[in-house]
Scaffold this motif. Structure first.
Motif, short mmCIF file in Angstrom:
data_model
loop_
_atom_site.label_atom_id
_atom_site.label_comp_id
_atom_site.label_asym_id
_atom_site.label_seq_id
_atom_site.Cartn_x
_atom_site.Cartn_y
_atom_site.Cartn_z
N SER A 1 0.92 -1.34 -0.06
CA SER A 1 -0.03 -0.10 -0.12
C SER A 1 0.82 1.15 -0.05
O SER A 1 0.66 2.30 -0.73
CB SER A 1 -0.99 -0.07 0.97
OG SER A 1 -1.95 -1.13 1.18
N ARG B 1 1.07 4.07 -3.15
CA ARG B 1 0.89 5.61 -2.95
C ARG B 1 2.33 6.36 -3.31
O ARG B 1 2.35 7.30 -3.83
CB ARG B 1 0.74 5.82 -1.47
CG ARG B 1 -0.58 5.43 -1.11
CD ARG B 1 -1.84 5.81 -2.25
NE ARG B 1 -2.43 7.06 -1.69
CZ ARG B 1 -3.49 7.69 -2.39
NH1 ARG B 1 -3.57 7.45 -3.81
NH2 ARG B 1 -4.04 8.90 -1.71
N ASP C 1 -3.62 5.58 -7.24
CA ASP C 1 -4.79 5.68 -6.46
C ASP C 1 -5.35 4.12 -6.32
O ASP C 1 -4.91 3.44 -7.15
CB ASP C 1 -5.86 6.53 -7.09
CG ASP C 1 -5.59 8.16 -6.98
OD1 ASP C 1 -5.14 8.28 -5.91
OD2 ASP C 1 -6.01 8.79 -7.95
N PRO C 2 -6.13 3.81 -5.09
CA PRO C 2 -6.79 2.59 -5.21
C PRO C 2 -7.11 1.97 -6.58
O PRO C 2 -6.96 0.63 -6.72
CB PRO C 2 -7.86 2.23 -4.12
CG PRO C 2 -7.25 3.71 -3.31
CD PRO C 2 -6.67 4.60 -4.00
N HIS C 3 -8.21 2.50 -6.97
CA HIS C 3 -8.53 2.11 -8.44
C HIS C 3 -7.74 1.89 -9.28
O HIS C 3 -7.61 0.92 -10.34
CB HIS C 3 -9.82 2.92 -8.71
CG HIS C 3 -9.16 4.43 -9.35
ND1 HIS C 3 -9.03 4.47 -10.52
CD2 HIS C 3 -9.40 5.43 -8.72
CE1 HIS C 3 -8.61 5.92 -10.69
NE2 HIS C 3 -8.80 6.60 -9.72
N SER D 1 -5.85 -1.45 -8.67
CA SER D 1 -7.01 -2.56 -9.10
C SER D 1 -7.00 -2.65 -10.50
O SER D 1 -7.12 -3.88 -10.91
CB SER D 1 -8.09 -2.25 -8.33
OG SER D 1 -8.27 -2.34 -6.97
N GLU E 1 -8.58 -2.61 -3.60
CA GLU E 1 -10.05 -2.41 -2.89
C GLU E 1 -9.73 -2.31 -1.34
O GLU E 1 -10.45 -1.40 -0.39
CB GLU E 1 -10.91 -3.71 -2.81
CG GLU E 1 -11.17 -3.83 -4.41
CD GLU E 1 -11.83 -5.14 -4.71
OE1 GLU E 1 -11.96 -5.97 -3.80
OE2 GLU E 1 -12.42 -5.41 -6.04
N GLU F 1 -8.52 1.27 -0.58
CA GLU F 1 -9.59 2.25 -0.51
C GLU F 1 -10.24 2.35 0.74
O GLU F 1 -10.42 3.50 1.41
CB GLU F 1 -10.54 2.03 -1.62
CG GLU F 1 -11.74 3.10 -1.70
CD GLU F 1 -12.59 2.79 -3.06
OE1 GLU F 1 -13.23 3.52 -3.20
OE2 GLU F 1 -12.34 1.96 -3.75
N ASP F 2 -10.54 1.28 1.50
CA ASP F 2 -10.94 1.26 2.91
C ASP F 2 -10.18 1.83 3.63
O ASP F 2 -10.45 2.62 4.59
CB ASP F 2 -11.48 -0.24 3.05
CG ASP F 2 -12.44 -0.99 2.63
OD1 ASP F 2 -13.15 -0.19 1.70
OD2 ASP F 2 -12.77 -2.14 2.56
N ASP G 1 -9.91 5.68 3.73
CA ASP G 1 -11.36 6.19 4.29
C ASP G 1 -11.28 6.06 5.74
O ASP G 1 -11.60 7.33 6.24
CB ASP G 1 -12.45 5.08 3.82
CG ASP G 1 -12.98 5.52 2.36
OD1 ASP G 1 -12.44 6.31 1.73
OD2 ASP G 1 -13.66 4.74 1.79
#
Length: 197
Positions: free
Chosen positions: A67, A71, A76-78, A81, A97, A100-101, A104
């Motif tokens: 992760s 970055r 970005d997360p998408h 993916s 995915e 992204e969580d 958040d």
């Protein structure tokens, strides 16, 4: 005189409209958040071959690492993916995915980890009001250990340079000791590409 992270945190505290004085997570705190989120992340989203180890500390450490690297590369997360889909790597799709969580949750906690701090500061430097202040206040940047910088930190310096701020860096191109935390030797080798003037 500051570290890249100290510089980023000062800019975030001063200019960010979304979070005043965000908490900066230590690696241990970040790992704890990752472990907690993994325990509630749907197991069906992971490929079959890795499901047996997803609650282990080692797996959480690997997820934290990938992760952070995503970055550092500005993904970005998408995008992570999508890259997983394009390369046929189910685990990258799942990490995107999960990321992204994770982001958040950090937003909800008004917290940042080190890689997210640099990423968001780079975005902050694109804002017109911030650009003008930085251009006025910073006359030059002297970097005493450029070989320690990861890709995101090199890009942060390049962003400052694009604002017209001279960057003077010192580095030993043969240094390899900081690779474990993302230091990228190509930053030293390609210095003139990043900082053409």
């Amino acid at each position: 005189i500051t570290t890249p992270y100290g510089f980023c945190l000062a800019l975030q505290s001063r200019f960010s409209a979304t979070a005043s004085n965000p908490a900066l997570l230590t690696v241990a705190e970040q790992l704890s958040v990752v472990q907690e989120l993994l325990s509630g992340f749907p197991i069906a989203r992971w490929p079959d071959e890795i499901r047996g180890g997803i609650l282990s500390v080692d797996f959480a450490a690997e997820i934290r690492e990938i992760s952070a690297r995503a970055r550092q590369l500005g993904l970005d997360p998408h995008q992570l993916s999508d890259l997983g889909v394009a390369q046929g790597r189910e685990e990258w799709v799942a990490v995107g995915e999960f990321l992204e969580d994770y982001l958040d949750v950090l937003d909800f906690q008004n917290a940042l980890d080190y890689s997210e701090l640099v990423h968001r500061t780079r975005l902050l430097l694109l804002e017109p009001g911030v650009e003008d202040v930085i251009r006025t206040e910073i006359k030059a940047v002297f970097c005493d250990e450029f070989s320690e910088f990861d890709t995101a930190q090199v890009k942060l310096l390049a962003d400052l340079h694009r604002l017209g701020i001279p960057v003077i860096a010192f580095a030993d191109p043969s240094t390899r000791v900081f690779g474990f935390r993302g230091a990228e030797q190509s930053g030293v080798r390609n210095f003139e590409d990043w900082f053409p003037t």
